[in-house]
Design an enzyme around this catalytic site. Sequence first.
Site, PDB file in Angstrom:
ATOM      1  N   ASN A 247       0.872  -1.180   0.000  1.00 29.78           N
ATOM      2  CA  ASN A 247       0.000   0.000   0.000  1.00 29.78           C
ATOM      3  C   ASN A 247       0.904   1.224   0.000  1.00 29.78           C
ATOM      4  O   ASN A 247       1.492   1.568   1.024  1.00 29.78           O
ATOM      5  CB  ASN A 247      -0.889  -0.029   1.258  1.00 29.78           C
ATOM      6  CG  ASN A 247      -1.706   1.247   1.399  1.00 29.78           C
ATOM      7  OD1 ASN A 247      -1.797   2.044   0.462  1.00 29.78           O
ATOM      8  ND2 ASN A 247      -2.297   1.440   2.571  1.00 29.78           N
TER       9      ASN A 247
ATOM     10  N   LYS B  91       0.165   4.265  -0.319  1.00 26.77           N
ATOM     11  CA  LYS B  91      -0.459   5.478   0.242  1.00 26.77           C
ATOM     12  C   LYS B  91      -0.191   6.671  -0.689  1.00 26.77           C
ATOM     13  O   LYS B  91      -0.090   6.481  -1.898  1.00 26.77           O
ATOM     14  CB  LYS B  91       0.041   5.724   1.668  1.00 26.77           C
ATOM     15  CG  LYS B  91      -0.081   4.476   2.539  1.00 26.77           C
ATOM     16  CD  LYS B  91       0.057   4.762   3.989  1.00 26.77           C
ATOM     17  CE  LYS B  91       0.134   3.456   4.763  1.00 26.77           C
ATOM     18  NZ  LYS B  91       0.018   3.617   6.195  1.00 26.77           N
TER      19      LYS B  91
ATOM     20  N   HIS C 289      -9.526   0.504   5.192  1.00 24.45           N
ATOM     21  CA  HIS C 289      -8.223   0.797   5.806  1.00 24.45           C
ATOM     22  C   HIS C 289      -8.444   1.752   6.980  1.00 24.45           C
ATOM     23  O   HIS C 289      -9.280   2.646   6.917  1.00 24.45           O
ATOM     24  CB  HIS C 289      -7.283   1.424   4.776  1.00 24.45           C
ATOM     25  CG  HIS C 289      -5.865   1.509   5.261  1.00 24.45           C
ATOM     26  ND1 HIS C 289      -5.446   2.495   6.126  1.00 24.45           N
ATOM     27  CD2 HIS C 289      -4.786   0.714   5.039  1.00 24.45           C
ATOM     28  CE1 HIS C 289      -4.160   2.299   6.394  1.00 24.45           C
ATOM     29  NE2 HIS C 289      -3.739   1.234   5.749  1.00 24.45           N
TER      30      HIS C 289
ATOM     31  N   GLU D 116      -6.900   4.238   8.031  1.00 25.54           N
ATOM     32  CA  GLU D 116      -6.767   5.672   7.746  1.00 25.54           C
ATOM     33  C   GLU D 116      -8.046   6.209   7.119  1.00 25.54           C
ATOM     34  O   GLU D 116      -8.454   7.345   7.377  1.00 25.54           O
ATOM     35  CB  GLU D 116      -5.544   5.912   6.849  1.00 25.54           C
ATOM     36  CG  GLU D 116      -4.248   5.745   7.640  1.00 25.54           C
ATOM     37  CD  GLU D 116      -3.035   5.349   6.823  1.00 25.54           C
ATOM     38  OE1 GLU D 116      -3.054   5.481   5.584  1.00 25.54           O
ATOM     39  OE2 GLU D 116      -2.057   4.876   7.450  1.00 25.54           O
TER      40      GLU D 116
ATOM     41  N   GLU E 108      -5.091  -5.429  10.650  1.00 27.43           N
ATOM     42  CA  GLU E 108      -4.144  -4.328  10.795  1.00 27.43           C
ATOM     43  C   GLU E 108      -4.415  -3.600  12.106  1.00 27.43           C
ATOM     44  O   GLU E 108      -5.243  -2.673  12.144  1.00 27.43           O
ATOM     45  CB  GLU E 108      -4.296  -3.349   9.629  1.00 27.43           C
ATOM     46  CG  GLU E 108      -3.957  -3.936   8.273  1.00 27.43           C
ATOM     47  CD  GLU E 108      -3.400  -2.874   7.348  1.00 27.43           C
ATOM     48  OE1 GLU E 108      -2.284  -3.060   6.867  1.00 27.43           O
ATOM     49  OE2 GLU E 108      -4.058  -1.844   7.139  1.00 27.43           O
TER      50      GLU E 108
ATOM     51  N   GLY F 154       2.404   2.112  10.656  1.00 28.25           N
ATOM     52  CA  GLY F 154       3.303   3.254  10.490  1.00 28.25           C
ATOM     53  C   GLY F 154       4.008   3.672  11.767  1.00 28.25           C
ATOM     54  O   GLY F 154       4.601   4.753  11.826  1.00 28.25           O
TER      55      GLY F 154
ATOM     56  N   SER G  65       3.588  -2.254  10.339  1.00 24.96           N
ATOM     57  CA  SER G  65       5.047  -2.220  10.526  1.00 24.96           C
ATOM     58  C   SER G  65       5.733  -3.533  10.146  1.00 24.96           C
ATOM     59  O   SER G  65       6.692  -3.954  10.801  1.00 24.96           O
ATOM     60  CB  SER G  65       5.395  -1.809  11.964  1.00 24.96           C
ATOM     61  OG  SER G  65       4.927  -0.490  12.205  1.00 24.96           O
TER      62      SER G  65
HETATM   63  C1  PEP Z   1      -0.690   0.035   5.952  1.00 23.11           C
HETATM   64  O1  PEP Z   1      -0.646   1.139   5.464  1.00 23.11           O
HETATM   65  O2  PEP Z   1      -1.657  -0.698   5.728  1.00 23.11           O
HETATM   66  C2  PEP Z   1       0.416  -0.396   6.796  1.00 23.11           C
HETATM   67  C3  PEP Z   1       0.353  -1.559   7.363  1.00 23.11           C
HETATM   68  O3  PEP Z   1       1.462   0.473   6.948  1.00 23.11           O
HETATM   69  P1  PEP Z   1       2.903   0.158   7.616  1.00 23.11           P
HETATM   70  O4  PEP Z   1       3.389  -1.129   6.995  1.00 23.11           O
HETATM   71  O5  PEP Z   1       3.751   1.327   7.245  1.00 23.11           O
HETATM   72  O6  PEP Z   1       2.694   0.002   9.074  1.00 23.11           O
END
Ligand code: PEP
Length: 251
Positions: free
Chosen positions: A10, A12, A96, A98, A168, A174, A213
């Site tokens: 992803n 972003k 997601h 976000e 997640e 992040g 992460s």
């Molecule tokens: C994500 O954006 O779905 C995500 C898991 O980000 P990160 O790997 O940076 O934690």
Amino acid sequence: MSRRPLVAGNWKMHGTRAENAALLDALLHGQEAYATADVLVCPPFVYLWEAARILKSANIALGGQTVCAESIGAFTGEVSASMLKDVGCQYAIVGHSERRALYKEDDALVARKFVATQSQGLTPILCVGETLDEREGSRTFDVIARQLHAVLDVTGIAAFAKAVVAYEPVWAIGTGKNATAEQAQEVHAFIRAELHKRDATIAASVRILYGGSVKAANAREIFAMADVDGGLVGGASLKADEFLKICAAAA
Ligand code: PEP
């Protein structure tokens, strides 16, 4: 049942045209890393068309980072599932954290996006996950169940034969602080058990990705867990070497 691993990047809202093309090119040159895994990238909408041209018939799928629940009309700024399909996408991420937190997308809207995605033959990647407060308040399973059932109650279990779920934890996205392999497995097993209550065969076949992460240094341990079928990767998917190592860990 053996499930083919899937690693999804992803991206972003990152990268320029040139940077994203270079990243795709590097992924194309590292194909041996993911010979036995499915790999998917989700660039920003405006780069999807060019990404599809660069990938051509390569073994890397394309997905939207989100999708509109509506099919056509006066929805300024939105992108429909049929548009995603038109530019070469096979997947769309829905729910997601976000989108849920920053754009106030609630469970009902996420369910509608899931339906819209499947209506065009695309595979939804349904994200679920608890916040730190919810985990510390022992509400993780309640939250995951609510997010999952909000979709299941609308679509029925049959829809999950062509869907992916991504666990997640919001506190891991992040932040550099990933869930441990055991924490991930515990929630993945719970998700699969919830699906199993409705259909054992579908529950056994659904791919459940871990996101939060993920990096080369922790991917192998997390992906080794019985109910973890790959990852949804944010930050680390922007570095070709790192992402290819994560793909290799899943393959
Ligand atoms: C994500 O954006 O779905 C995500 C898991 O980000 P990160 O790997 O940076 O934690």
